[in-house]
Design a protein around this motif. Structure first.
Motif, PDB file in Angstrom:
ATOM      1  N   UNK A  93       2.708 -18.160  -0.683  1.00 50.43           N
ATOM      2  CA  UNK A  93       1.739 -17.599  -1.641  1.00 50.43           C
ATOM      3  C   UNK A  93       1.603 -16.098  -1.442  1.00 50.43           C
ATOM      4  N   UNK A  94       1.597 -15.658  -0.192  1.00 48.89           N
ATOM      5  CA  UNK A  94       1.534 -14.212   0.082  1.00 48.89           C
ATOM      6  C   UNK A  94       2.767 -13.513  -0.476  1.00 48.89           C
ATOM      7  N   UNK A  95       3.924 -14.180  -0.377  1.00 50.29           N
ATOM      8  CA  UNK A  95       5.154 -13.598  -0.931  1.00 50.29           C
ATOM      9  C   UNK A  95       5.041 -13.454  -2.444  1.00 50.29           C
ATOM     10  N   UNK A  96       4.475 -14.465  -3.121  1.00 47.98           N
ATOM     11  CA  UNK A  96       4.326 -14.422  -4.585  1.00 47.98           C
ATOM     12  C   UNK A  96       3.400 -13.291  -4.995  1.00 47.98           C
ATOM     13  N   UNK A  97       2.225 -13.188  -4.327  1.00 47.87           N
ATOM     14  CA  UNK A  97       1.258 -12.151  -4.704  1.00 47.87           C
ATOM     15  C   UNK A  97       1.830 -10.769  -4.407  1.00 47.87           C
ATOM     16  N   UNK A  98       2.527 -10.634  -3.287  1.00 47.81           N
ATOM     17  CA  UNK A  98       3.162  -9.355  -2.963  1.00 47.81           C
ATOM     18  C   UNK A  98       4.179  -8.981  -4.035  1.00 47.81           C
ATOM     19  N   UNK A  99       4.936  -9.958  -4.502  1.00 44.03           N
ATOM     20  CA  UNK A  99       5.933  -9.712  -5.543  1.00 44.03           C
ATOM     21  C   UNK A  99       5.262  -9.278  -6.850  1.00 44.03           C
ATOM     22  N   UNK A 100       4.144  -9.928  -7.210  1.00 41.95           N
ATOM     23  CA  UNK A 100       3.438  -9.567  -8.442  1.00 41.95           C
ATOM     24  C   UNK A 100       2.853  -8.163  -8.356  1.00 41.95           C
ATOM     25  N   UNK A 101       2.244  -7.830  -7.205  1.00 45.41           N
ATOM     26  CA  UNK A 101       1.661  -6.483  -7.050  1.00 45.41           C
ATOM     27  C   UNK A 101       2.765  -5.431  -7.030  1.00 45.41           C
ATOM     28  N   UNK A 102       3.897  -5.740  -6.349  1.00 43.03           N
ATOM     29  CA  UNK A 102       5.011  -4.787  -6.312  1.00 43.03           C
ATOM     30  C   UNK A 102       5.544  -4.528  -7.715  1.00 43.03           C
ATOM     31  N   UNK A 103       5.637  -5.569  -8.547  1.00 40.59           N
ATOM     32  CA  UNK A 103       6.067  -5.389  -9.939  1.00 40.59           C
ATOM     33  C   UNK A 103       5.074  -4.534 -10.711  1.00 40.59           C
ATOM     34  N   UNK A 104       3.775  -4.782 -10.472  1.00 40.34           N
ATOM     35  CA  UNK A 104       2.749  -3.991 -11.160  1.00 40.34           C
ATOM     36  C   UNK A 104       2.872  -2.513 -10.790  1.00 40.34           C
ATOM     37  N   UNK A 105       3.130  -2.228  -9.503  1.00 43.90           N
ATOM     38  CA  UNK A 105       3.297  -0.834  -9.074  1.00 43.90           C
ATOM     39  C   UNK A 105       4.554  -0.236  -9.697  1.00 43.90           C
ATOM     40  N   UNK A 106       5.634  -1.014  -9.707  1.00 40.34           N
ATOM     41  CA  UNK A 106       6.911  -0.507 -10.196  1.00 40.34           C
ATOM     42  C   UNK A 106       6.827  -0.103 -11.666  1.00 40.34           C
ATOM     43  N   UNK A 107       6.116  -0.879 -12.466  1.00 38.89           N
ATOM     44  CA  UNK A 107       6.098  -0.630 -13.905  1.00 38.89           C
ATOM     45  C   UNK A 107       4.833   0.095 -14.373  1.00 38.89           C
ATOM     46  N   UNK A 108       3.983   0.564 -13.424  1.00 35.69           N
ATOM     47  CA  UNK A 108       2.792   1.340 -13.780  1.00 35.69           C
ATOM     48  C   UNK A 108       3.121   2.829 -13.763  1.00 35.69           C
ATOM     49  N   UNK A 109       2.334   3.565 -14.531  1.00 41.41           N
ATOM     50  CA  UNK A 109       2.505   5.021 -14.554  1.00 41.41           C
ATOM     51  C   UNK A 109       1.881   5.620 -13.288  1.00 41.41           C
ATOM     52  N   UNK A 121       0.820  -1.208   0.000  1.00 42.94           N
ATOM     53  CA  UNK A 121       0.000   0.000   0.000  1.00 42.94           C
ATOM     54  C   UNK A 121       0.856   1.262   0.000  1.00 42.94           C
ATOM     55  N   UNK A 122       1.898   1.275   0.837  1.00 44.48           N
ATOM     56  CA  UNK A 122       2.764   2.456   0.921  1.00 44.48           C
ATOM     57  C   UNK A 122       3.465   2.701  -0.415  1.00 44.48           C
ATOM     58  N   UNK A 123       3.945   1.646  -1.052  1.00 48.51           N
ATOM     59  CA  UNK A 123       4.614   1.768  -2.347  1.00 48.51           C
ATOM     60  C   UNK A 123       3.661   2.336  -3.398  1.00 48.51           C
ATOM     61  N   UNK A 124       2.374   1.931  -3.340  1.00 49.00           N
ATOM     62  CA  UNK A 124       1.389   2.432  -4.301  1.00 49.00           C
ATOM     63  C   UNK A 124       1.073   3.906  -4.032  1.00 49.00           C
ATOM     64  N   UNK A 125       0.982   4.287  -2.759  1.00 50.84           N
ATOM     65  CA  UNK A 125       0.658   5.685  -2.428  1.00 50.84           C
ATOM     66  C   UNK A 125       1.747   6.637  -2.882  1.00 50.84           C
ATOM     67  N   UNK A 126       2.984   6.175  -2.896  1.00 51.12           N
ATOM     68  CA  UNK A 126       4.076   7.038  -3.335  1.00 51.12           C
ATOM     69  C   UNK A 126       3.922   7.433  -4.805  1.00 51.12           C
ATOM     70  N   UNK A 127       3.277   6.579  -5.625  1.00 44.54           N
ATOM     71  CA  UNK A 127       3.052   6.896  -7.038  1.00 44.54           C
ATOM     72  C   UNK A 127       1.602   7.257  -7.315  1.00 44.54           C
ATOM     73  N   UNK A 128       0.818   7.453  -6.219  1.00 44.71           N
ATOM     74  CA  UNK A 128      -0.605   7.829  -6.332  1.00 44.71           C
ATOM     75  C   UNK A 128      -1.371   6.823  -7.198  1.00 44.71           C
ATOM     76  N   UNK A 129      -1.081   5.549  -6.966  1.00 47.78           N
ATOM     77  CA  UNK A 129      -1.744   4.464  -7.704  1.00 47.78           C
ATOM     78  C   UNK A 129      -2.870   3.905  -6.838  1.00 47.78           C
ATOM     79  N   UNK A 130      -4.010   3.683  -7.461  1.00 49.26           N
ATOM     80  CA  UNK A 130      -5.171   3.158  -6.747  1.00 49.26           C
ATOM     81  C   UNK A 130      -5.408   1.695  -7.117  1.00 49.26           C
ATOM     82  N   UNK A 131      -5.979   0.962  -6.153  1.00 49.81           N
ATOM     83  CA  UNK A 131      -6.360  -0.435  -6.387  1.00 49.81           C
ATOM     84  C   UNK A 131      -7.859  -0.516  -6.624  1.00 49.81           C
ATOM     85  N   UNK A 132      -8.254  -1.268  -7.641  1.00 46.38           N
ATOM     86  CA  UNK A 132      -9.662  -1.615  -7.852  1.00 46.38           C
ATOM     87  C   UNK A 132      -9.787  -3.109  -7.581  1.00 46.38           C
TER      88      UNK A 132
END
Length: 577
Positions: free
Chosen positions: A472-488, A444-455
């Protein structure tokens, strides 16, 4: 005479026959048409004129009909076609002129004379019509006889051509086909004897020459072929890999000594035998013949456990290759297969040493890096004293690098566990909602830094899954973190959960730059990073994620459109307990 010339002559004959029949038909049709035209036009018009003149003549008041009578007479005078018709018409004109000039007493006399002449004209034309009709019938009869005669001749010629000409072409081709089949059966003594001096004769000469050369080639190269066979057998027997060859019917042709040692059988127990029958009593041969077995084979050899990799090669030969100098694509026939057991024990030992080295180094590095992280946290504690801005920036830089190093060492440790097979999974029924909520809170904190919202879209009644909750939580966290990193910045990440009969799917969709098509099948490979992306990470996250999920019986896949975004789908097995 060439076949082409014979074909031209044959078809020219048929063309001439058709042309003659057509010309004769056209001639007689034109003749009949002309005769019928004469009957209908000339004689019929004369009969019509005389009928009208008689009609006017029979009127009680002929004086008033005189003009009509004279008009019909003028038409008759211009339509004189039969012999004697002109004389009778002149008489009618003469009597008409006398009728005009006479008194009332002689009118009946002249009318009688005119009527007699008109009747003669009608009788003359009726006889002409009968004569011309008979002439037309005679012409039609003659035409029928003539056409029947020529049609019969043409029919006989055409029938003879249809019966005999195909045999002239087909019989040599049939003999040539039989000869080719004999050559295919390696009967090189077969010869063709065509006496004709056309293309078939030339073809027979070429065929006989080819058969003779094949016969000479087979006899002259037999010793050479036997020598080459012995040399190939010597090469196969000297190989350090196990080699076994089968024919197209799966009968064993040869086995080298290495393969015999691995199978634990004698050569007489294998060569010439049907491979599936032998495989019933030999597990190694069963795995070798099973096309679905692609994993490494562990075999006890050289007084230790050894690892072998199976390679299967189909032996294909062209069905025909008599003209190798021509660039022609040939159909290929499978004449057997060769199975090779490559000894990869040395590579396996090197890989195991590499894994142990990485695990040791990662483990040894994790403790001092954790100490550095703890020290930086203590330095930032105000109880240890205030820091100036430059010192603060330096501490934050050290913390970022420490965090990155810890992440790298953790990923290397996970990879080492996966490669060594020592990974410990605690697979139990777990709530996918709790796992997903934990991953979203962790990023959540990583997403807020780029003003990215979750739907987020999922049902509160999603079934539990069989999974290691922590991994499994580690995998999903890694996927979401990648999505945040490469999103505008200020974009949206869609996270949803779908349930099917046997599975639960977690879908993470971003609106980033996406992945180019040529890299989609490589992103789950170890150490792979898409060229041009940020230099963050080791390229191990997705590879470890895939191994974690597949170890739990699940699956992870990606679908991406370059410039639009990526969709990662995580599939977990439902728990029915």
């Amino acid at each position: 005479m060439k076949i082409k010339t014979k074909l031209r002559l044959g078809f020219s004959l048929l063309f001439i026959i058709i042309l003659i029949l057509g010309a004769l038909s056209a001639y007689y049709l034109n003749k009949l048409s002309a005769e019928a035209k004469l009957v209908l036009k000339d004689n019929y018009e004369t009969l019509e004129y005389t009928r009208l003149m008689l009609y006017e003549l029979d009127k009680s008041d002929f004086g008033s009909s005189l003009n009509n009578f004279e008009r019909q007479l003028i038409k008759q005078e211009s339509n004189l076609t039969e012999p004697g018709e002109q004389v009778l018409t002149v008489k009618v004109r003469h009597h008409l002129e006398q009728l005009k000039a006479t008194d009332t007493l002689n009118v009946a006399k002249h009318q009688q004379q005119i009527r007699a002449s008109l009747n003669k004209i009608m009788d003359l034309n009726l006889k002409a019509i009968i004569f011309k009709n008979e002439l037309a019938n005679k012409t039609a009869h003659s035409a029928n006889l003539f056409l029947i005669f020529w049609g019969g001749i043409c029919l006989l010629i055409t029938f003879s051509f249809i019966v005999n000409f195909p045999g002239y072409i087909a019989n040599p081709i049939k003999l040539l086909t039989e000869g080719i089949k004999e050559i295919e059966a390696k009967n090189y003594n077969k010869r063709l004897s065509f006496t004709s001096k056309d293309e078939f004769g030339e073809l027979a000469q070429v065929f006989n020459s080819m058969a003779q050369k094949l016969h000479d080639f087979e006899n002259s190269n037999l010793a050479k072929i036997l020598f080459e066979k012995k040399r190939i057998e010597a090469i196969i027997n000297s190989m350090n890999d196990g080699v076994i060859g089968l024919d197209e019917h799966q009968h064993i042709l040869f086995v080298n000594p290495v393969a015999l040692k691995l199978f634990g059988l004698n050569e007489n127990d294998l060569v010439g035998k049907f491979a599936p029958d032998v495989a019933l009593k030999n597990d190694l041969l069963k795995d070798l013949l099973n096309n679905h077995v692609n994993h490494e084979l562990k075999i006890y050899a050289d007084a230790k456990e050894s690892y072998f990799k199976k390679e299967a090669l189909n032996i294909l030969v062209p069905q025909s290759n008599l003209y190798p100098e021509k660039n022609i694509d040939y159909a290929f026939t499978n004449i057997g297969s060769v199975y090779i057991l490559k000894n990869i024990t040395a590579f396996h030992e090197l890989d195991e040493a590499k894994t142990n080295f990485i695990a040791t180094i990662s483990h040894e590095l994790k403790t001092p890096i954790s100490s550095i992280k703890m020290s930086t946290q203590l330095l930032k504690n105000k109880q240890m004293g205030d820091l100036n801005p430059e010192q603060n920036d330096l501490i934050e830089s050290i913390q970022d690098d420490t965090h990155r190093l810890l992440k790298i060492t953790s990923e290397l440790l996970n990879m080492a566990q996966l490669e060594s097979g020592h990974i410990q999974l605690n697979i139990l029924p777990a709530s996918p909602i709790e796992i997903l909520d934990y991953a979203i809170q962790a990023t959540k904190t990583q997403a807020e830094q780029k003003q990215i919202k979750f739907e987020i879209n999922y049902s509160d009644t999603v079934s539990k899954v069989l999974a290691d909750k922590e991994k499994t939580a580690w995998v999903i966290t890694n996927l979401i973190a990648n999505a945040i990193r490469y999103s505008h910045e200020q974009s949206v990440i869609n996270v949803k959960m779908l349930e099917t009969t046997k599975e639960v799917k977690i879908i993470i969709e971003d609106q980033g730059q996406g992945i180019a098509p040529q890299y989609l099948d490589k992103i789950f490979e170890r150490y792979f990073r898409v060229p041009g992306t940020q230099k963050e990470g080791t390229g191990l996250g997705l590879a470890i994620s895939k191994d974690f999920i597949e170890a739990q019986g699940g699956n992870i896949s990606v679908d991406s459109e370059f410039g639009v975004g990526s969709v990662f789908t995580l599939t977990l097995v439902k728990s029915f307990s």
